[in-house]
Design a protein around this motif. Structure first.
Motif, PDB file in Angstrom:
ATOM      1  N   ALA A  82       0.830  -1.205   0.000  1.00  0.00           N
ATOM      2  CA  ALA A  82       0.000   0.000   0.000  1.00  0.00           C
ATOM      3  C   ALA A  82       0.867   1.259   0.000  1.00  0.00           C
ATOM      4  N   ASP A  83       1.981   1.244   0.762  1.00  0.00           N
ATOM      5  CA  ASP A  83       2.881   2.396   0.788  1.00  0.00           C
ATOM      6  C   ASP A  83       3.450   2.684  -0.594  1.00  0.00           C
ATOM      7  N   ARG A  84       3.877   1.638  -1.275  1.00  0.00           N
ATOM      8  CA  ARG A  84       4.497   1.817  -2.600  1.00  0.00           C
ATOM      9  C   ARG A  84       3.485   2.298  -3.633  1.00  0.00           C
ATOM     10  N   THR A  87       2.696   6.035  -3.033  1.00  0.00           N
ATOM     11  CA  THR A  87       3.761   6.902  -3.548  1.00  0.00           C
ATOM     12  C   THR A  87       3.689   7.005  -5.060  1.00  0.00           C
ATOM     13  N   LEU A  88       3.483   5.873  -5.714  1.00  0.00           N
ATOM     14  CA  LEU A  88       3.414   5.858  -7.175  1.00  0.00           C
ATOM     15  C   LEU A  88       2.229   6.684  -7.684  1.00  0.00           C
ATOM     16  N   MET A  89       1.084   6.517  -7.058  1.00  0.00           N
ATOM     17  CA  MET A  89      -0.100   7.257  -7.487  1.00  0.00           C
ATOM     18  C   MET A  89       0.091   8.761  -7.293  1.00  0.00           C
ATOM     19  N   LEU A  90       0.730   9.150  -6.199  1.00  0.00           N
ATOM     20  CA  LEU A  90       0.981  10.566  -5.940  1.00  0.00           C
ATOM     21  C   LEU A  90       1.862  11.163  -7.030  1.00  0.00           C
ATOM     22  N   LEU A  91       2.947  10.459  -7.387  1.00  0.00           N
ATOM     23  CA  LEU A  91       3.862  10.949  -8.417  1.00  0.00           C
ATOM     24  C   LEU A  91       3.173  11.057  -9.771  1.00  0.00           C
ATOM     25  N   VAL A  92       2.387  10.053 -10.120  1.00  0.00           N
ATOM     26  CA  VAL A  92       1.692  10.048 -11.415  1.00  0.00           C
ATOM     27  C   VAL A  92       0.692  11.190 -11.497  1.00  0.00           C
ATOM     28  N   PRO A 212      -0.968   5.090   4.628  1.00  0.00           N
ATOM     29  CA  PRO A 212       0.262   4.802   3.873  1.00  0.00           C
ATOM     30  C   PRO A 212       1.350   5.840   4.112  1.00  0.00           C
ATOM     31  N   ARG A 213       2.590   5.398   3.934  1.00  0.00           N
ATOM     32  CA  ARG A 213       3.743   6.277   4.015  1.00  0.00           C
ATOM     33  C   ARG A 213       4.466   6.249   2.681  1.00  0.00           C
ATOM     34  N   LEU A 214       5.345   7.219   2.470  1.00  0.00           N
ATOM     35  CA  LEU A 214       6.099   7.251   1.215  1.00  0.00           C
ATOM     36  C   LEU A 214       7.119   6.112   1.211  1.00  0.00           C
ATOM     37  N   ALA A 215       7.173   5.407   0.090  1.00  0.00           N
ATOM     38  CA  ALA A 215       8.123   4.303  -0.068  1.00  0.00           C
ATOM     39  C   ALA A 215       8.449   4.166  -1.552  1.00  0.00           C
ATOM     40  N   PRO A 217       8.639   2.812  -5.044  1.00  0.00           N
ATOM     41  CA  PRO A 217       7.992   1.727  -5.787  1.00  0.00           C
ATOM     42  C   PRO A 217       9.039   0.817  -6.425  1.00  0.00           C
ATOM     43  N   THR A 218       8.817  -0.484  -6.386  1.00  0.00           N
ATOM     44  CA  THR A 218       9.742  -1.435  -6.986  1.00  0.00           C
ATOM     45  C   THR A 218       8.987  -2.660  -7.464  1.00  0.00           C
ATOM     46  N   LEU A 219       9.396  -3.193  -8.600  1.00  0.00           N
ATOM     47  CA  LEU A 219       8.766  -4.395  -9.139  1.00  0.00           C
ATOM     48  C   LEU A 219       9.297  -5.662  -8.475  1.00  0.00           C
ATOM     49  N   ALA A 220      10.229  -5.508  -7.524  1.00  0.00           N
ATOM     50  CA  ALA A 220      10.683  -6.681  -6.763  1.00  0.00           C
ATOM     51  C   ALA A 220       9.600  -7.150  -5.797  1.00  0.00           C
ATOM     52  N   ASP A 221       8.627  -6.304  -5.546  1.00  0.00           N
ATOM     53  CA  ASP A 221       7.505  -6.631  -4.673  1.00  0.00           C
ATOM     54  C   ASP A 221       6.500  -7.483  -5.462  1.00  0.00           C
ATOM     55  N   THR A 222       6.213  -8.695  -4.983  1.00  0.00           N
ATOM     56  CA  THR A 222       5.278  -9.573  -5.703  1.00  0.00           C
ATOM     57  C   THR A 222       3.887  -8.962  -5.779  1.00  0.00           C
ATOM     58  N   GLY A 223       3.514  -8.199  -4.752  1.00  0.00           N
ATOM     59  CA  GLY A 223       2.222  -7.529  -4.782  1.00  0.00           C
ATOM     60  C   GLY A 223       2.167  -6.508  -5.898  1.00  0.00           C
ATOM     61  N   MET A 224       3.271  -5.770  -6.110  1.00  0.00           N
ATOM     62  CA  MET A 224       3.319  -4.789  -7.186  1.00  0.00           C
ATOM     63  C   MET A 224       3.204  -5.467  -8.546  1.00  0.00           C
ATOM     64  N   VAL A 225       3.884  -6.605  -8.709  1.00  0.00           N
ATOM     65  CA  VAL A 225       3.808  -7.349  -9.970  1.00  0.00           C
ATOM     66  C   VAL A 225       2.368  -7.781 -10.238  1.00  0.00           C
TER      67      VAL A 225
END
Length: 509
Positions: A82-84, A87-92, A212-215, A217-225
């Protein structure tokens, strides 16, 4: 689950009621002319993007992934995911806002090309949209926070947030004398409401310990994938629905002044049962089915789906009957005052009747699509959605010529029915939905109740028109209220008798 649906539906009802009051004030102040048309476009544009990238695609990809991780006991992984995403949604959203503001004339020209023939209306639409567009940034973050809270079975704050939009607009319209015109006041009301809604759900997330906190984003996270695998098809699917809505605005912008506003006011009434019932059921059902399927209990997931479907059908059917049989009375009683004249009411009433044909399918689709999203299949709904959108857009072009703005709503109804029927057939073949006997009995009871309601409406309306005294400005409203009360009692009694005869309780459908 029914209690959660009622909680979400209750707050959504408050939202829709305050939204109705907002629209009554807007209609009286702005009417259905060029100023109202310009504001509707400015209001719709950020909402189109929100529906594509926020509530639509985001919920489909985020909620099952987050609920699956949290339900499997991976609380820390769910929190980091959720943190990642936050952060990604905020940047986009910040990047999108920076690009959109200077390009707004071209964006408005793409959405409402017919406005280019009226330089004043076009310039007003551009100015208003620059004010409303930042709303998208905040409401997208609200969507993310709502997904986290819903997955934790905290529904109230997220469901209550839209009330702030309506209250903000009402306050802004009351202070319209401070602005160049009422449309500017309403636009600033939209922008301010985004901030207020974000603060509300953020505070609830803080209280629940899931803010959520700022973190990074990385595709190493299985949830992100998993999230991105679902997000792509979900964006396409959500975009498909929005393409049809874009087509409504584009085509309506070429029609006589007032067509865009007629669509808006009819859609607001159509969205009342859809939002209170359909969206509430879908909001609760998706995380519920995701948890049950993650636990390997498909039967419990299907039982939850049947309860949500029966409940949605029973509550939404009377609205469809009313929209089909007395649309002119509804629009006249609720909106015809101030700058909103009889011609605008008649035009909006015809659109409302067409939307009445779409309502049952629009409500049920939120329950049937959960069969796919809970299993993290976002591709199949995309295929069904794009097929329905293709038919929808073709019919819009064909029907608008002879039927005007009403043809746009009829095309919408056809597209929604194709979508829901395709999804049901596919889910049934895969064994991903299992309608129960109790659900079938409920559907038959609803049909019987609708028949009684229709007969009472058609028979009671002439009688009430003869008996109702002449009440200046309120006669139609009094007739509508009396007709609604009688119809509600007749429908509810018929449905409950039918269910009792077959030993079915609506809560256990």
């Amino acid at each position: 689950m029914i209690r959660s649906i009622l909680s979400v539906g209750g707050w959504t009802l408050v939202s829709r009621v305050t939204g109705f009051l907002r629209d009554v004030v807007m209609a009286a102040v702005m009417g259905a002319g060029p100023v109202a048309d310009a504001f509707v476009v400015a209001f719709r544009l950020p909402n189109h993007f929100r529906a594509i990238f926020g509530e639509g695609a985001f919920n489909v990809a985020f909620v099952p992934t987050y609920a699956g991780l949290d339900g499997a006991g991976e609380t820390r992984a769910a929190r980091l995911f959720a943190d990642r995403i936050f952060t990604l949604m905020l940047l986009v959203q910040v990047a999108l806002l920076a690009l959109a503001l200077p390009l707004m004339p071209w964006i408005v020209r793409a959405l409402a090309p017919g406005f280019s023939d009226d330089p004043g209306k076009f310039a007003l639409a551009v100015a208003l949209t620059r004010i409303t567009f930042p709303y998208l940034l905040f409401i997208t973050l609200v969507t993310l926070l709502s997904g986290v809270l819903n997955a934790r079975k905290r529904f109230a704050a997220a469901a209550a947030a839209p009330v702030l939009l309506n209250l903000s607009l009402l306050v802004a319209l009351a202070a319209a004398f401070l602005f160049p015109n009422a449309a500017f006041a309403a636009a600033w009301g939209v922008a301010v409401s985004g901030v207020l809604q974000f603060l509300l759900v953020w505070a609830d997330a803080v209280r629940a310990g899931v803010a959520p906190r700022l973190a990074r984003p990385t595709l190493a996270d299985t949830g992100m994938v998993r999230f991105f695998r679902m997000l792509g098809p979900a964006v396409i699917g959500s975009a498909g629905v929005q393409i049809a809505m874009f087509a409504d605005t584009i085509i309506a912008s070429f029609l006589p002044t007032g067509a865009v506003s007629a669509l808006y006011y009819a859609d607001r009434l159509y969205q009342l049962p859809f939002g209170v019932i359909g969206i509430a059921a879908g909001t609760v059902l998706l995380p519920e089915m995701s948890r049950q399927l993650a636990a390997g209990d498909a039967a419990a997931a299907h039982a939850a789906q049947n309860r949500a479907t029966g409940f949605s059908l029973a509550l939404s059917a009377p609205f469809a009957v009313a929209f089909l049989l007395v649309p002119d009375l509804i629009m006249t009683a609720l909106f015809q005052r101030g700058a909103f004249d009889a011609e605008a009411a008649a035009r909006s009433g015809a659109v409302l009747a067409a939307y009445g044909l779409a309502l049952p399918a629009a409500v049920l689709i939120r329950s049937i699509v959960a069969s796919f999203y809970a299993r993290q299949d976002s591709r199949t709904p995309v295929v069904a959605s794009l097929t329905a959108v293709a038919l929808n857009v073709v019919l819009k072009v064909v029907l608008t010529g002879p039927l005007g703005v009403t043809g746009l709503a009829l095309a919408t109804a056809a597209g929604v029915w194709v979508n829901v029927l395709m999804l049901f057939v596919i889910a049934r073949r895969r064994g991903w939905t299992a309608p129960s006997r109790a659900l079938a009995v409920t559907a038959c009871g609803v049909l019987a109740g609708c028949a009684v309601l229709a007969a009472g409406t058609l028979g009671g309306l002439p009688l009430l028109e003869r008996l109702m005294p002449a009440l200046p400005r309120f006669r139609e409203l009094a007739i509508l209220a009396a007709l609604g009360a009688i119809g509600l009692v007749a429908y509810a009694a018929t449905l409950l008798v039918a269910l009792r005869l077959f030993g079915v309780r609506l809560r256990r459908v």
